[in-house]
Design an enzyme around this catalytic site. Structure first.
Site, mmCIF file in Angstrom:
data_model
loop_
_atom_site.group_PDB
_atom_site.id
_atom_site.type_symbol
_atom_site.label_atom_id
_atom_site.label_comp_id
_atom_site.label_asym_id
_atom_site.label_seq_id
_atom_site.Cartn_x
_atom_site.Cartn_y
_atom_site.Cartn_z
ATOM 1 N N GLU A 4 49.199 41.132 36.410
ATOM 2 C CA GLU A 4 48.480 40.555 36.896
ATOM 3 C C GLU A 4 49.213 40.044 38.037
ATOM 4 O O GLU A 4 50.142 39.588 37.993
ATOM 5 C CB GLU A 4 47.697 39.932 36.215
ATOM 6 C CG GLU A 4 46.543 38.443 36.910
ATOM 7 C CD GLU A 4 47.035 38.108 35.373
ATOM 8 O OE1 GLU A 4 46.260 37.046 35.791
ATOM 9 O OE2 GLU A 4 47.599 37.081 34.491
ATOM 10 N N CYS A 60 44.607 39.210 31.610
ATOM 11 C CA CYS A 60 45.188 38.162 31.431
ATOM 12 C C CYS A 60 45.150 37.874 29.900
ATOM 13 O O CYS A 60 45.262 38.812 29.208
ATOM 14 C CB CYS A 60 45.039 37.122 31.634
ATOM 15 S SG CYS A 60 45.178 34.949 31.925
ATOM 16 N N LYS A 72 38.097 40.326 37.140
ATOM 17 C CA LYS A 72 38.287 39.567 36.476
ATOM 18 C C LYS A 72 37.193 38.909 35.400
ATOM 19 O O LYS A 72 36.304 37.657 36.182
ATOM 20 C CB LYS A 72 39.081 38.453 36.133
ATOM 21 C CG LYS A 72 39.648 37.785 34.289
ATOM 22 C CD LYS A 72 41.197 37.209 34.826
ATOM 23 C CE LYS A 72 41.538 36.007 33.709
ATOM 24 N NZ LYS A 72 41.963 35.361 33.510
#
Length: 482
Positions: free
Chosen positions: A253, A386, A329
């Protein structure tokens, strides 16, 4: 009574990483059950609340690296679920037959609400996650999720408590024997199913993947003076991993030290790298997107203003050095990547994030496609960024859309040398079993590892028996077809 509360809290803490004494979770509630005997529901609420608060302080302590106030507030909030459970337990749960089944069901409902309620959903340290290494037991997660394992854990606690209680009263009767018959039957069926799933034959389809762990210190990650060092480090590790002839290379990430495409020079370096090694690269990167918005409060006559959207993204680059696709995301971190209700309370945004901008959530469950060297058939996969892997429904949507394996890209450097990366990986283990697909994890630092569709962690980036705060890469075969 206080020692019983503390003992339960400690048993629960020791059941999770980094202590990994997972067997303690099966007796962790017994002291609490004794502590609330002959207590009012209000008193039971307080007793369970304190035990829950101790538990969350001990397992989520690493959050103080991010925010001390937020850490305390979160622990107090999560402890409320313990308190409600204690209140229900004494208010009627123990009086209902058969409570051996009813009470675990109530606990599971509370866990589900805790993990899925709106913006406050935080299903990180559910009881079942303590068993992520107990592979025969947790195979039931493919139809029950982690909640089924939590159910079994609570059922064992209650059966042992009931037996101790009857020994204390010098009254072992048929009811006690019936409870043991029930729990033994549940465990036998659970383990029989687990061993069956672990040993059933498969028709494998293999793809070779390399994961990169850059180990960039958090204080340097967004330092403009460190950009060259960061990109050179990832390029060097990527070239080394390319010697293993993988089908895909994965960066963690936000590994790209800038805004992808906006910072053109660095973007060109990464595109040229993929073209040079002739291997697709999946990178984590922040992106900017300019959009023309029409706002009533705009100063312009027409009400049009230009607003910059920021995305936490995964970008797939082909072996020809071309951008194939991006995933933005979807489930952002509240108070980290955005501030809930900040549009109504602007001062709240400034208090939490200062002058930093908020991220914009993605809307599409994007499926990436990568080609295998050994076959003309493309392989589909999904990406979780995440902590998105703690949400079972999110992972399930990617698999439903055709993903043959899942990739988790994350940055667990925030939390120091703690149990957080291993607690995080435990969630990935369950996502693998629930969907019967492999999960590949690439972390800036953390637990970069390979998990098969049975939940077995079979390979990882490791040096001197540690996975944290080390630099390296690992190439491994992934069996993507179950």
């Amino acid at each position: 009574m206080l020692w019983k509360i503390v003992l339960s809290g400690l048993f629960l803490i020791f059941s999770f990483p980094n202590f990994n004494l997972s067997y303690l979770v099966f007796i962790s509630f017994i002291p609490l059950f004794f502590a609330v005997e002959n207590k009012s529901p209000q008193r039971a609420f307080l007793i369970f609340f304190i035990a829950g608060f101790i538990f969350y302080l001990g397992t989520l302590y690493w959050l103080y690296h991010v925010t001390v106030i937020g850490f305390i507030i979160l622990c107090l909030y999560l402890a409320l679920y313990f308190g409600v459970f204690g209140w229900i337990l004494v208010g009627g749960g123990f009086k209902t037959r058969p409570y051996i089944f009813l009470i675990p069901f109530i606990w599971v409902i509370l866990e589900y609400i805790q993990a899925n309620i709106s913006i406050m959903g935080f299903g990180w340290t559910l009881l079942g996650y303590s068993q992520y290494k107990n592979l025969p037991l947790i195979q039931i997660a493919d139809f029950s999720g982690v909640y089924g394992v939590s159910f079994v854990v609570m059922m064992v606690n209650l059966t042992i408590y009931k037996t101790f209680k009857e020994i204390q009263l010098r009254r072992l009767d048929f009811s006690s024997r019936r409870s043991w018959i029930m729990i033994c039957s549940v465990l036998i069926i659970t383990y029989a199913y687990g061993f069956f799933r672990l040993n059933e034959s498969r028709n494998p389809g293999l793809i070779k993947v390399s994961v990169i762990q850059g180990n960039i210190p958090q204080e340097l990650k967004w330092d403009p003076d460190a950009q060259d060092m960061i990109i050179e480090k990832y390029i060097a590790l990527t070239k080394m991993s390319a010697l293993d002839n993988p089908d895909l290379i994965v960066w963690p990430e936000t590994s790209f030290p800038g805004f992808f495409e906006t910072d053109k020079e660095m973007t060109d370096e990464v595109l040229s790298l993929a073209k040079e090694i002739r291997v697709p690269i999946l990178i984590g990167a922040n992106r900017e997107g300019d959009q023309l918005r029409y706002l009533p409060s705009a100063d312009t006559a027409a009400g049009a203003v230009e607003k910059v959207d920021y995305f936490n993204s995964a970008v797939l680059i082909s072996g020809e050095g071309e951008i194939v696709d991006t995933y933005d995301k979807i489930h952002l971190v509240p108070f980290g990547e955005y501030v809930p209700f900040s549009n109504k309370f602007p001062a709240m945004h400034k208090l939490v994030l200062g002058e930093l901008g908020e991220f914009t959530p993605g809307t599409e469950f994007k499926i990436f496609v990568v080609d295998r060297h050994a076959s003309p058939l493309p392989i589909k996969f999904g990406v979780l960024i995440c902590y998105e892997d703690i949400f079972p429904k999110l992972a399930g949507r990617f698999v439903k859309n055709g993903a043959k394996f899942l990739v988790v890209i994350t940055n667990d450097a925030w939390y120091g040398k703690s149990g957080a990366p291993y607690q995080h990986a435990a969630c990935s283990v369950f996502r693998a079993i629930e969907n019967r697909v492999p999960v590949i994890r690439s972390a800036n630092t953390g637990y970069s590892c390979f998990i098969d569709s049975r939940g077995r962690i079979y390979d990882s980036v490791e040096q001197n028996n540690t996975h944290l705060f080390i630099t390296g890469y690992k190439t491994s075969e992934v069996d993507y077809r179950y």
